[in-house]
Design an enzyme around this catalytic site. Structure first.
Site, PDB file in Angstrom:
ATOM      1  N   ASN A 105       0.829  -1.214   0.000  1.00  0.00           N
ATOM      2  CA  ASN A 105       0.000   0.000   0.000  1.00  0.00           C
ATOM      3  C   ASN A 105       0.867   1.271   0.000  1.00  0.00           C
ATOM      4  OD1 ASN A 105      -2.366   1.676   0.099  1.00  0.00           O
ATOM      5  ND2 ASN A 105      -3.437  -0.074   0.967  1.00  0.00           N
ATOM      6  N   ARG A 106       0.238   2.413   0.317  1.00  0.00           N
ATOM      7  CA  ARG A 106       0.879   3.703   0.048  1.00  0.00           C
ATOM      8  C   ARG A 106       1.594   4.307   1.248  1.00  0.00           C
ATOM      9  NH1 ARG A 106      -3.493   2.953  -2.929  1.00  0.00           N
ATOM     10  NH2 ARG A 106      -3.290   3.376  -5.156  1.00  0.00           N
ATOM     11  N   HIS A 131       3.388   0.047  -2.852  1.00  0.00           N
ATOM     12  CA  HIS A 131       3.744  -1.377  -2.967  1.00  0.00           C
ATOM     13  C   HIS A 131       5.255  -1.633  -3.071  1.00  0.00           C
ATOM     14  CE1 HIS A 131      -0.387  -2.323  -2.938  1.00  0.00           C
ATOM     15  NE2 HIS A 131      -0.653  -2.382  -4.215  1.00  0.00           N
ATOM     16  N   HIS A 205      -1.265 -10.042  -3.289  1.00  0.00           N
ATOM     17  CA  HIS A 205      -2.104  -9.215  -4.161  1.00  0.00           C
ATOM     18  C   HIS A 205      -2.862 -10.047  -5.200  1.00  0.00           C
ATOM     19  CE1 HIS A 205      -3.387  -5.615  -6.276  1.00  0.00           C
ATOM     20  NE2 HIS A 205      -2.767  -4.856  -5.391  1.00  0.00           N
ATOM     21  N   SER A 206      -3.401 -11.203  -4.768  1.00  0.00           N
ATOM     22  CA  SER A 206      -4.208 -12.000  -5.704  1.00  0.00           C
ATOM     23  C   SER A 206      -5.502 -11.268  -6.036  1.00  0.00           C
ATOM     24  CB  SER A 206      -4.549 -13.360  -5.088  1.00  0.00           C
ATOM     25  OG  SER A 206      -3.403 -14.176  -5.082  1.00  0.00           O
ATOM     26  N   TYR A 207      -5.854 -11.327  -7.312  1.00  0.00           N
ATOM     27  CA  TYR A 207      -7.157 -10.834  -7.771  1.00  0.00           C
ATOM     28  C   TYR A 207      -8.054 -12.066  -7.899  1.00  0.00           C
ATOM     29  CZ  TYR A 207      -5.054  -6.436  -9.593  1.00  0.00           C
ATOM     30  OH  TYR A 207      -4.413  -5.224  -9.766  1.00  0.00           O
ATOM     31  N   ASP A 277     -11.463   0.891  -3.040  1.00  0.00           N
ATOM     32  CA  ASP A 277     -10.003   0.776  -2.982  1.00  0.00           C
ATOM     33  C   ASP A 277      -9.583   1.362  -1.633  1.00  0.00           C
ATOM     34  OD1 ASP A 277      -7.342   0.484  -3.485  1.00  0.00           O
ATOM     35  OD2 ASP A 277      -7.288   1.696  -5.314  1.00  0.00           O
ATOM     36  N   GLU A 342      -6.557  -7.588   0.427  1.00  0.00           N
ATOM     37  CA  GLU A 342      -5.155  -7.560   0.837  1.00  0.00           C
ATOM     38  C   GLU A 342      -5.092  -7.339   2.340  1.00  0.00           C
ATOM     39  OE1 GLU A 342      -3.373  -4.420  -1.796  1.00  0.00           O
ATOM     40  OE2 GLU A 342      -5.244  -4.726  -2.870  1.00  0.00           O
TER      41      GLU A 342
HETATM   42  C1  GLA Z   1      -3.699  -1.706  -4.627  1.00  0.00           C
HETATM   43  C2  GLA Z   1      -3.993  -0.254  -4.630  1.00  0.00           C
HETATM   44  C3  GLA Z   1      -4.717   0.112  -5.877  1.00  0.00           C
HETATM   45  C4  GLA Z   1      -3.910  -0.297  -7.086  1.00  0.00           C
HETATM   46  C5  GLA Z   1      -3.622  -1.768  -7.005  1.00  0.00           C
HETATM   47  C6  GLA Z   1      -2.706  -2.213  -8.105  1.00  0.00           C
HETATM   48  O1  GLA Z   1      -4.755  -2.493  -4.312  1.00  0.00           O
HETATM   49  O2  GLA Z   1      -4.710   0.147  -3.485  1.00  0.00           O
HETATM   50  O3  GLA Z   1      -4.954   1.481  -5.897  1.00  0.00           O
HETATM   51  O4  GLA Z   1      -2.730   0.429  -7.135  1.00  0.00           O
HETATM   52  O5  GLA Z   1      -3.022  -2.099  -5.798  1.00  0.00           O
HETATM   53  O6  GLA Z   1      -3.160  -1.841  -9.349  1.00  0.00           O
END
Ligand code: GLA
Length: 377
Positions: A105-106, A131, A205-207, A277, A342
């Site tokens: 994350n940020r 990330h 970070h699995s989708y 998000d 996540e």
């Molecule tokens: C995280 C972030 C999103 C994006 C994804 C990757 O989940 O919170 O904003 O950057 O990763 O695309």
């Protein structure tokens, strides 16, 4: 002669029988997945349980490549987004399936101060750090080893992030172990130690797309998040520091809700996130790991539960997917074709003294577990 022939047939039948039996048994297999641009070999580990559930993990980025689970009629399909081959992962910018670190994350403006010293990180998400930076843990080759697991099969990935890598202090020794058991649980154990005070926040970070094989968007998936509060963000997705109640807002997932029901509401947080998000503050009652979230896909009946020892969970609805990624079996990953859950400490914790701390000191252990548990109903 006849007797000999009969016993030969007997032996053959026995051999075939035991082969068939072995097929249904828990096992782990290693195969070649390709080479990095520098020519290093990358492996793929295939974990299978007694129910025929299959999980594939590569040591490139300690990445989950495939999770094949049954629907309510018993039909297996792949419920994570990814690529058919290593090249896809080498080029990936969407973090499909990978381990994220050193800080998931940020971090606001890519800056934080530890023990009086300021550290500067890459700004790879507008004015912020995201990330782990330009080449985070998802862009590293990990050392993999099969390890013993009490109740299943497991592979451990190991990586040492050097002091100063991506601007973070301290040599960080990291292990991430991926396990599969007969309860259809994918268990991820994280362990890290450092030789200098640093920050750490690891996640996967699995989708997920429980329709299987990314057969459509995830808007019909019903989500429950065990959280009374979330961390509201500004328009660059940095938390304001507040822990806001979800009650009465589209962030309320205390009862199951279809993702699509409110995602396009003109609610400021959803506008900032271009959808969901955000980080939810997990309600922590009883023993850890806590049940943080649950996803149900009504067409297939597939269910995924997320259990974690972490205080937060980022629910991201694939808002940046736009069809440009050609994933497995050539499927284009369109807008909102996958969702991430996540497990993590809150975003920007190094700059938020009131958030649970992400500081790791020498001699201490960063240790946390997340479980993705699958079933169908
Ligand atoms: C995280 C972030 C999103 C994006 C994804 C990757 O989940 O919170 O904003 O950057 O990763 O695309």
């Amino acid at each position: 002669m006849e007797r000999k022939a009969r016993s030969l047939v007997f032996v053959l039948v026995l051999a075939v029988f035991s082969m068939v039996q072995a097929e249904g048994k828990m096992n782990i297999q290693k195969s070649a997945f390709g080479k990095t641009s520098g020519g290093q070999n990358v492996d793929l580990y295939t974990l299978t349980n007694d129910n025929g559930m299959v999980v594939k993990v590569t040591n490139w980025g300690a990445t989950i490549v495939s999770v094949q689970v049954p629907d309510r009629s018993g039909k297996n399909a792949d419920v994570v987004l990814g690529y058919d081959n290593l090249d896809g992962y080498l080029a990936d910018k969407a973090y499909l399936g990978c381990t994220v670190g050193r800080y998931g994350n940020r971090i606001a403006k890519g800056r934080f101060t530890l023990e009086g010293k300021e550290y500067k990180l890459a700004l790879n998400d507008g004015e912020n750090h995201l990330h782990g930076g330009l080449a985070g843990f998802n862009k590293k080759l990990w050392q993999a080893n099969e390890v013993k697991a009490a109740d299943g099969v497991a592979v451990q990935m190991h990586y040492v992030s050097k002091d100063g890598e991506e601007g973070y202090p301290g040599n960080l020794d990291v292990s991430v172990t991926f396990g599969l058991d007969n309860k259809n649980q994918v268990k991820i154990d994280y362990l890290a130690t450092t030789d200098k005070t640093t920050v750490v926040n690891l996640t996967n970070h699995s989708y997920f797309n429980l329709l299987g094989d990314a057969a459509g968007n995830i808007l019909g998936h019903e989500v429950t998040i065990n959280a009374d509060r979330f961390t509201p963000v500004n328009k660059t997705l940095i938390p304001t520091g507040e822990l806001a109640p979800v009650a009465g807002t589209p962030m309320d997932f205390k009862q199951p809700k279809a993702i699509g029901a409110r995602i396009d509401d003109k609610y400021e947080q959803l506008v900032f996130g271009r959808g969901y998000d955000h980080n939810w503050v997990v309600n922590q009652a009883g023993a850890s790991p806590w049940l943080a979230a649950k996803v149900f896909e009504p067409k297939t009946g597939r269910v995924m539960e997320v259990l974690t020892a972490e205080p937060g969970i980022q629910f991201y609805t694939g808002n940046f997917l736009d069809g440009t990624i050609k994933g497995k079996k050539g499927v284009a990953y369109q807008h909102r074709y996958g969702l991430c859950l996540e497990t993590q400490h809150f975003p920007d914790s190094p700059n938020q003294p009131k958030f649970p701390s992400t500081t790791l000191k020498p001699g201490a252990k960063y240790q946390t577990t997340t479980i993705y548990r699958f079933s169908a109903k």
